[in-house]
Design a protein around this motif. Structure first.
Motif, short mmCIF file in Angstrom:
data_model
loop_
_atom_site.label_atom_id
_atom_site.label_comp_id
_atom_site.label_asym_id
_atom_site.label_seq_id
_atom_site.Cartn_x
_atom_site.Cartn_y
_atom_site.Cartn_z
N GLN A 160 34.88 43.32 44.74
CA GLN A 160 35.26 44.03 45.96
C GLN A 160 36.22 45.19 45.69
OE1 GLN A 160 36.53 41.21 44.98
NE2 GLN A 160 38.62 40.93 45.68
N LEU A 161 36.72 45.29 44.47
CA LEU A 161 37.65 46.37 44.12
C LEU A 161 36.97 47.53 43.39
CD1 LEU A 161 40.77 44.27 43.07
CD2 LEU A 161 40.23 45.29 45.30
N ASN A 162 35.64 47.45 43.24
CA ASN A 162 34.90 48.57 42.65
C ASN A 162 34.99 49.79 43.56
OD1 ASN A 162 34.03 47.21 40.35
ND2 ASN A 162 32.22 46.40 41.38
N SER A 163 35.05 50.95 42.97
CA SER A 163 35.24 52.18 43.77
C SER A 163 34.12 52.42 44.77
CB SER A 163 35.39 53.39 42.85
OG SER A 163 34.24 53.56 42.06
N TRP A 164 32.88 52.08 44.41
CA TRP A 164 31.78 52.31 45.36
C TRP A 164 31.95 51.44 46.60
CZ3 TRP A 164 28.66 48.40 46.95
CH2 TRP A 164 28.63 47.25 46.18
N TYR A 165 32.48 50.21 46.41
CA TYR A 165 32.68 49.32 47.56
C TYR A 165 33.87 49.78 48.39
CZ TYR A 165 33.04 45.14 50.42
OH TYR A 165 33.11 44.28 51.48
N LEU A 166 34.92 50.23 47.74
CA LEU A 166 36.09 50.73 48.46
C LEU A 166 35.76 51.97 49.28
CD1 LEU A 166 38.85 50.18 45.77
CD2 LEU A 166 38.49 48.87 47.87
N ASN A 167 34.70 52.69 48.91
CA ASN A 167 34.25 53.83 49.71
C ASN A 167 33.67 53.39 51.06
OD1 ASN A 167 35.01 55.84 47.94
ND2 ASN A 167 33.06 55.79 46.86
N ILE A 168 33.08 52.20 51.10
CA ILE A 168 32.53 51.73 52.38
C ILE A 168 33.48 50.80 53.11
CG2 ILE A 168 30.11 52.06 51.75
CD1 ILE A 168 29.95 49.06 51.22
N ASN A 169 34.38 50.15 52.37
CA ASN A 169 35.38 49.27 52.97
C ASN A 169 36.70 49.49 52.24
OD1 ASN A 169 37.03 47.23 53.89
ND2 ASN A 169 35.44 45.68 53.89
N PRO A 170 37.52 50.40 52.72
CA PRO A 170 38.78 50.72 52.04
C PRO A 170 39.73 49.52 51.91
CG PRO A 170 38.27 52.38 53.70
CD PRO A 170 37.29 51.27 53.88
N ASN A 171 39.57 48.50 52.74
CA ASN A 171 40.40 47.31 52.63
C ASN A 171 40.03 46.46 51.42
OD1 ASN A 171 41.69 48.01 55.03
ND2 ASN A 171 40.21 46.88 56.26
N GLY A 172 38.81 46.63 50.92
CA GLY A 172 38.36 45.87 49.76
C GLY A 172 38.20 44.39 50.04
N ASN A 173 37.87 44.04 51.29
CA ASN A 173 37.68 42.63 51.61
C ASN A 173 36.23 42.37 52.00
OD1 ASN A 173 37.60 43.77 54.15
ND2 ASN A 173 39.48 42.84 54.85
N VAL A 174 35.89 41.10 52.11
CA VAL A 174 34.56 40.71 52.56
C VAL A 174 34.73 39.91 53.84
CG1 VAL A 174 33.48 40.70 50.28
CG2 VAL A 174 34.60 38.64 51.08
N PRO A 175 33.78 39.94 54.71
CA PRO A 175 32.45 40.55 54.61
C PRO A 175 32.45 42.00 55.09
CG PRO A 175 32.58 39.29 56.62
CD PRO A 175 33.90 39.11 55.92
N THR A 176 31.40 42.69 54.70
CA THR A 176 31.08 44.01 55.21
C THR A 176 29.59 44.03 55.50
OG1 THR A 176 32.82 45.11 53.96
CG2 THR A 176 31.01 46.49 54.71
N LEU A 177 29.23 44.56 56.65
CA LEU A 177 27.82 44.70 57.02
C LEU A 177 27.50 46.19 57.05
CD1 LEU A 177 25.36 42.93 58.16
CD2 LEU A 177 26.00 43.97 60.34
N ILE A 178 26.39 46.56 56.43
CA ILE A 178 25.93 47.94 56.53
C ILE A 178 24.63 47.93 57.31
CG2 ILE A 178 25.11 49.96 55.29
CD1 ILE A 178 27.04 49.37 53.13
N TYR A 179 24.62 48.68 58.39
CA TYR A 179 23.43 48.76 59.23
C TYR A 179 23.13 50.23 59.51
CZ TYR A 179 20.20 47.95 63.07
OH TYR A 179 19.09 47.94 63.89
N GLN A 180 21.98 50.66 59.04
CA GLN A 180 21.52 52.04 59.20
C GLN A 180 22.59 53.04 58.78
OE1 GLN A 180 20.05 52.24 63.23
NE2 GLN A 180 18.13 51.24 62.64
N GLY A 181 23.20 52.77 57.64
CA GLY A 181 24.18 53.67 57.06
C GLY A 181 25.59 53.51 57.58
N LYS A 182 25.78 52.65 58.56
CA LYS A 182 27.11 52.48 59.16
C LYS A 182 27.74 51.19 58.65
CE LYS A 182 29.43 51.74 63.56
NZ LYS A 182 29.27 51.51 64.99
N PRO A 183 28.92 51.28 58.00
CA PRO A 183 29.60 50.06 57.58
C PRO A 183 30.41 49.47 58.73
CG PRO A 183 30.77 51.97 56.75
CD PRO A 183 29.56 52.48 57.49
N ILE A 184 30.31 48.16 58.89
CA ILE A 184 31.11 47.44 59.88
C ILE A 184 31.91 46.40 59.09
CG2 ILE A 184 31.11 46.02 61.96
CD1 ILE A 184 28.01 47.81 61.34
#
Length: 135
Positions: A61-85
């Motif tokens: 969860q601390l990889n830079s690509w993941y931090l780009n979609i979730n700056p908190n670096g926590n789980v879970p994260t859902l990506i739906y049609q390009g939108k991270p929630i």
């Protein structure tokens, strides 16, 4: 267009999520909040792609690509049609309101929902009043 780096067979690959109608859930088995979101997805009958993370030894969860979609670096994260929630509560409400056709977990009638919220708040206040008496 949201483009992010994604692991696939140990090779970082650029993937475009904007056209994908199937949500992708980034999660871990041991996370309580991930379990909640998986339960909501299953109960609502929403098909999703599962991307398991090792948040303990590999700390994916601390990889830079993941931090780009979730700056908190926590789980879970859902990506739906390009939108991270992010955040399990927000993901759960989004799934029920926006993705699911069933809507089983959220009452459709606003008045009934408001009554239930009122009684839930009333029970919380009652619990705190009881605690205050004993303190």
């Amino acid at each position: 267009f949201w483009k992010i780096w994604r692991h696939q067979k140990d090779i970082l690959k650029l993937t475009d999520f904007t056209e994908d109608p199937i949500p992708t859930l980034y999660h871990t088995d041991t996370s309580y909040y991930s379990q909640i979101v998986r339960l909501v997805l299953e109960e609502e009958g929403v098909q999703y792609k599962s991307r398991h993370f090792d948040i303990h030894s590999s700390m994916e969860q601390l990889n830079s690509w993941y931090l780009n979609i979730n700056p908190n670096g926590n789980v879970p994260t859902l990506i739906y049609q390009g939108k991270p929630i992010v955040e399990s509560r927000d993901i759960s409400l989004f799934v029920v309101k926006e993705i699911s056709d069933e809507g089983r977990l959220l009452l459709k009638h606003t008045k009934v929902r408001m009554i239930l919220i009122f009684f839930e708040l009333k029970s919380i206040i009652f619990k705190y009043e009881q605690i205050a008496i004993f303190v």
